[in-house]
Design a protein around this motif. Sequence first.
Motif, PDB file in Angstrom:
ATOM      1  N   GLY A 142       0.804  -1.214   0.000  1.00 53.92           N
ATOM      2  CA  GLY A 142       0.000   0.000   0.000  1.00 53.92           C
ATOM      3  C   GLY A 142       0.835   1.260   0.000  1.00 53.92           C
ATOM      4  N   GLY A 143       0.199   2.388   0.336  1.00 50.11           N
ATOM      5  CA  GLY A 143       0.893   3.671   0.376  1.00 50.11           C
ATOM      6  C   GLY A 143       1.443   4.046  -0.983  1.00 50.11           C
ATOM      7  N   ARG A 144       2.700   4.457  -1.019  1.00 44.60           N
ATOM      8  CA  ARG A 144       3.391   4.770  -2.268  1.00 44.60           C
ATOM      9  C   ARG A 144       4.785   4.161  -2.186  1.00 44.60           C
ATOM     10  NH1 ARG A 144       2.865   8.989   1.033  1.00 44.60           N
ATOM     11  NH2 ARG A 144       4.735  10.146   1.704  1.00 44.60           N
ATOM     12  N   GLY A 145       5.319   3.787  -3.326  1.00 43.68           N
ATOM     13  CA  GLY A 145       6.617   3.131  -3.274  1.00 43.68           C
ATOM     14  C   GLY A 145       7.206   2.907  -4.643  1.00 43.68           C
ATOM     15  N   CYS A 146       8.425   2.378  -4.634  1.00 41.60           N
ATOM     16  CA  CYS A 146       9.083   2.058  -5.899  1.00 41.60           C
ATOM     17  C   CYS A 146      10.052   0.911  -5.693  1.00 41.60           C
ATOM     18  CB  CYS A 146       9.800   3.276  -6.475  1.00 41.60           C
ATOM     19  SG  CYS A 146      11.194   3.875  -5.513  1.00 41.60           S
ATOM     20  N   VAL A 147      10.336   0.207  -6.788  1.00 42.16           N
ATOM     21  CA  VAL A 147      11.262  -0.922  -6.805  1.00 42.16           C
ATOM     22  C   VAL A 147      12.375  -0.609  -7.792  1.00 42.16           C
ATOM     23  CG1 VAL A 147      11.556  -3.380  -7.326  1.00 42.16           C
ATOM     24  CG2 VAL A 147       9.461  -2.582  -6.190  1.00 42.16           C
ATOM     25  N   VAL A 148      13.619  -0.816  -7.343  1.00 43.07           N
ATOM     26  CA  VAL A 148      14.795  -0.581  -8.178  1.00 43.07           C
ATOM     27  C   VAL A 148      15.536  -1.901  -8.335  1.00 43.07           C
ATOM     28  CG1 VAL A 148      17.041   0.578  -8.302  1.00 43.07           C
ATOM     29  CG2 VAL A 148      15.021   1.822  -7.458  1.00 43.07           C
ATOM     30  N   ARG A 149      15.887  -2.239  -9.582  1.00 43.54           N
ATOM     31  CA  ARG A 149      16.721  -3.425  -9.801  1.00 43.54           C
ATOM     32  C   ARG A 149      17.801  -3.113 -10.829  1.00 43.54           C
ATOM     33  NH1 ARG A 149      16.268  -9.705 -11.589  1.00 43.54           N
ATOM     34  NH2 ARG A 149      17.578 -10.427  -9.874  1.00 43.54           N
ATOM     35  N   HIS A 150      19.013  -3.579 -10.531  1.00 47.63           N
ATOM     36  CA  HIS A 150      20.179  -3.337 -11.386  1.00 47.63           C
ATOM     37  C   HIS A 150      20.402  -1.844 -11.622  1.00 47.63           C
ATOM     38  CE1 HIS A 150      20.128  -7.567 -11.803  1.00 47.63           C
ATOM     39  NE2 HIS A 150      19.327  -7.661 -12.832  1.00 47.63           N
ATOM     40  N   GLY A 151      19.942  -1.009 -10.675  1.00 46.74           N
ATOM     41  CA  GLY A 151      20.114   0.431 -10.818  1.00 46.74           C
ATOM     42  C   GLY A 151      19.033   1.113 -11.627  1.00 46.74           C
ATOM     43  N   TRP A 152      18.040   0.375 -12.104  1.00 43.74           N
ATOM     44  CA  TRP A 152      16.929   0.945 -12.875  1.00 43.74           C
ATOM     45  C   TRP A 152      15.682   1.058 -11.991  1.00 43.74           C
ATOM     46  CZ3 TRP A 152      18.031  -3.670 -16.428  1.00 43.74           C
ATOM     47  CH2 TRP A 152      19.089  -3.378 -17.297  1.00 43.74           C
ATOM     48  N   LEU A 153      14.875   2.052 -12.242  1.00 40.94           N
ATOM     49  CA  LEU A 153      13.545   2.142 -11.641  1.00 40.94           C
ATOM     50  C   LEU A 153      12.614   1.286 -12.488  1.00 40.94           C
ATOM     51  CD1 LEU A 153      11.765   3.543  -9.469  1.00 40.94           C
ATOM     52  CD2 LEU A 153      11.267   5.287 -11.201  1.00 40.94           C
ATOM     53  N   VAL A 154      12.082   0.210 -11.903  1.00 38.56           N
ATOM     54  CA  VAL A 154      11.323  -0.751 -12.706  1.00 38.56           C
ATOM     55  C   VAL A 154       9.842  -0.816 -12.327  1.00 38.56           C
ATOM     56  CG1 VAL A 154      13.343  -2.167 -13.188  1.00 38.56           C
ATOM     57  CG2 VAL A 154      11.956  -2.666 -11.168  1.00 38.56           C
ATOM     58  N   TYR A 155       9.475  -0.224 -11.191  1.00 43.55           N
ATOM     59  CA  TYR A 155       8.071  -0.302 -10.789  1.00 43.55           C
ATOM     60  C   TYR A 155       7.825   0.784  -9.754  1.00 43.55           C
ATOM     61  CZ  TYR A 155       3.592  -2.585  -9.649  1.00 43.55           C
ATOM     62  OH  TYR A 155       2.260  -2.891  -9.479  1.00 43.55           O
ATOM     63  N   ALA A 156       6.668   1.448  -9.837  1.00 41.98           N
ATOM     64  CA  ALA A 156       6.343   2.513  -8.886  1.00 41.98           C
ATOM     65  C   ALA A 156       4.836   2.632  -8.744  1.00 41.98           C
ATOM     66  CB  ALA A 156       6.944   3.847  -9.340  1.00 41.98           C
ATOM     67  N   TRP A 157       4.402   3.118  -7.578  1.00 42.49           N
ATOM     68  CA  TRP A 157       2.985   3.388  -7.377  1.00 42.49           C
ATOM     69  C   TRP A 157       2.840   4.578  -6.426  1.00 42.49           C
ATOM     70  CZ3 TRP A 157       5.746  -0.450  -5.186  1.00 42.49           C
ATOM     71  CH2 TRP A 157       5.699  -0.605  -3.813  1.00 42.49           C
ATOM     72  N   GLY A 158       1.773   5.341  -6.577  1.00 42.64           N
ATOM     73  CA  GLY A 158       1.570   6.544  -5.782  1.00 42.64           C
ATOM     74  C   GLY A 158       2.503   7.658  -6.238  1.00 42.64           C
ATOM     75  N   ASP A 159       2.527   8.727  -5.473  1.00 42.05           N
ATOM     76  CA  ASP A 159       3.360   9.887  -5.805  1.00 42.05           C
ATOM     77  C   ASP A 159       4.743   9.688  -5.208  1.00 42.05           C
ATOM     78  OD1 ASP A 159       4.530  12.296  -6.334  1.00 42.05           O
ATOM     79  OD2 ASP A 159       3.083  13.520  -5.205  1.00 42.05           O
TER      80      ASP A 159
END
Length: 699
Positions: A392-409
């Motif tokens: 929930g909330g807002r967040g992001c996932v980084v893999r190999h130095g790339w931003l690969v997934y995000a939600w919320g602000d």
Amino acid sequence: MSCPPNNGVQAGRVLAVALAIAPLFLPGVPASELKTSTPPVRFTRVGIEQGRWQINGMVTYPGCPAEGLLLNVRMVNAVFEDAGRPDFSADDNTEELIAALPDYAAHGVLALTISLQGGMPGYEGAVNTAFAADGSLRPGYLRRVARVIEACDRLGMVIILSCLYQRQDQHLADERAVRRAVQETARWLARQRYTNVVLEIANEYPHGGFDHAIVRSPQGQCELIKLARAAWQEAAAAAVPTGTGAPGILVSTSGLGDGQFDEAVAQSSDCLLIHFNGVPSGQIPDRVAALRKYGKPIVCNEDQKEGEEAARAARISVEHGASWGLMLLDHNQRFPFEFWGARDDPVVYATLAELSRPAVKGVYPGAEWEVRTPQQAGLEAVALDRLREVLGGRGCVVRHGWLVYAWGDIAQRADVASAVKPVYTHFLLKAVAEERIADFDEPVAKFAPRLASLNAGLGHKDRHITWRSLACQTSGYGVREPPGAAFDYSDYNMALLADTLFGRVYECPWPEVDERLLYPLLAEPLGCQDRPTLCAFGPDDRPGRLAVSVRDFARFGLLYLRGGRWRDQQLVPCWLVQRVLHGAVDPTLPRTAGEEAEMLPGQRTLGGGRNQAAHQGAYSFAWWTNGPDAHGRRLWPDAPPDTFAALGHGGPRGLAVIPSLDLVLSWNDGHVDSPEKLNRVLRLLAECVQQGSGERRHQ
């Protein structure tokens, strides 16, 4: 990766005990009388799978040049004694090695060779053996060995335990005593339930210095290996409750310094222990190639080269699939023995650290994050959707130095509560690296002298508060326990750390902390996009609280995933990063009783109170790690063991890093408020990795 040579580990000193200097030929004690009365908790399990070393079921050094190997150092005289030198404190010597272990571990060392009969101390005539004449075990000697094994166990390290040495085997009466010595050692290991030990029957068994023929011959070594296994299995069956099972023991022996191995002994051994003392670095590939036919791990656990030549030998060995081990003859092995951590040989230990660092050509965000799809990064999009729903909330996932997934602000800047604490640790590391602070164990009273006058009725205990105890919440500040005696998760403790670190060490008032420290030393090098601040509510309202966006906090996580490196700059030394991530509170340390004690007048809090949480064996310099508690349970059992996190308010705000999967997760206003819920999130995060992709690194 470079490692500064000027921050040695301070060795602890203990009083010598009579057993350390007792006459050698006291009656031996059977191994059956040396076992513990209650089942001990063990944290590190060594194994071999398809020719590769594993720790706790995971391949060693995942994604690193040394993946599947066992980088090691020879410390055989760490448990040394000499019946002819009553002035020598064997206990002090052992404790000095133990004090330096975290530094060795921080530089990639996963194994130590120690010996029940030591090594050549630089003079003849030493009487140094764990065995009585009949082959029974001597408890005083074994107690030192146990301390080293168990200290390594808590650090995730392996012991190569050597039984017989060519200048000491004559103290065993005959071949029957030799057999008994090996069997009693194996039985003791089983009854102690050690799972982090590889047994080496003899050091350089063909050496002419051995008196007993059974030791010198290949046939004798095969017999002794077989006896050790049988003795271990018999003792393990009696020591481990029915139905629980027990890991097997790994047994080998070592050849001479020419890097060769007898065929019959190789067939009998679980791994091949070789020595490269007399092998020029350029000949190492041929020696290794000749042994590959046995399909067993090849481990050099003794090479007396030093400096650049030793570093070259280490690189060549690893490149050709062999583990490598350093022997500093004049420093660690010959009297007086010295254990200084990486300062033993900075060139070699920097190389070991480099070989144990993930071999990733760094992708780093610039002014904006470089974006890839989950599939391009080896992640399952559907699994990420489930992760978002649970967190929930807002967040992001980084893999190999790339931003690969995000939600919320993810650009929204907000307070992260206690997740700020590893940021304090970051500035503590920089202060140590820049020699503003001598070491983690320097008294804080040097900068806050009023601490020395507190709690006269408690022996002025606060004089002994160190930076380590503040960062690990074991300072006892504000409670009656002395530093190091109990864990107190206290926002008074952390406020003292923050105010002293920024105000006294860096001499920076809170209204200026962003412009003078946070931006130039952290936010600007990382390229933060959303102007983080250490005065989330203004300089007059709980200064030291961090307001940061999810995407900027992910940059901080990536910095620590990469060992303190950002592009071409080492913002904090890698060896210090590893030291704080592997310095968790002792799992057996009790939680404070909570009885209040005097604090500095007007002492503020960062927002919370005292005694807010248990450490669970997982709290390490303000980071939460996935280490085991006193019962062997991990904080997040379904997450990889190398996971670490910064957590605020128990989990709704935070940052999680999984180096073995090259993953960073950053979030705020989440639904996570307990280790159990975070365990579920981390399990889902690990499950996002596509089958097989965890073994691939972006190049």
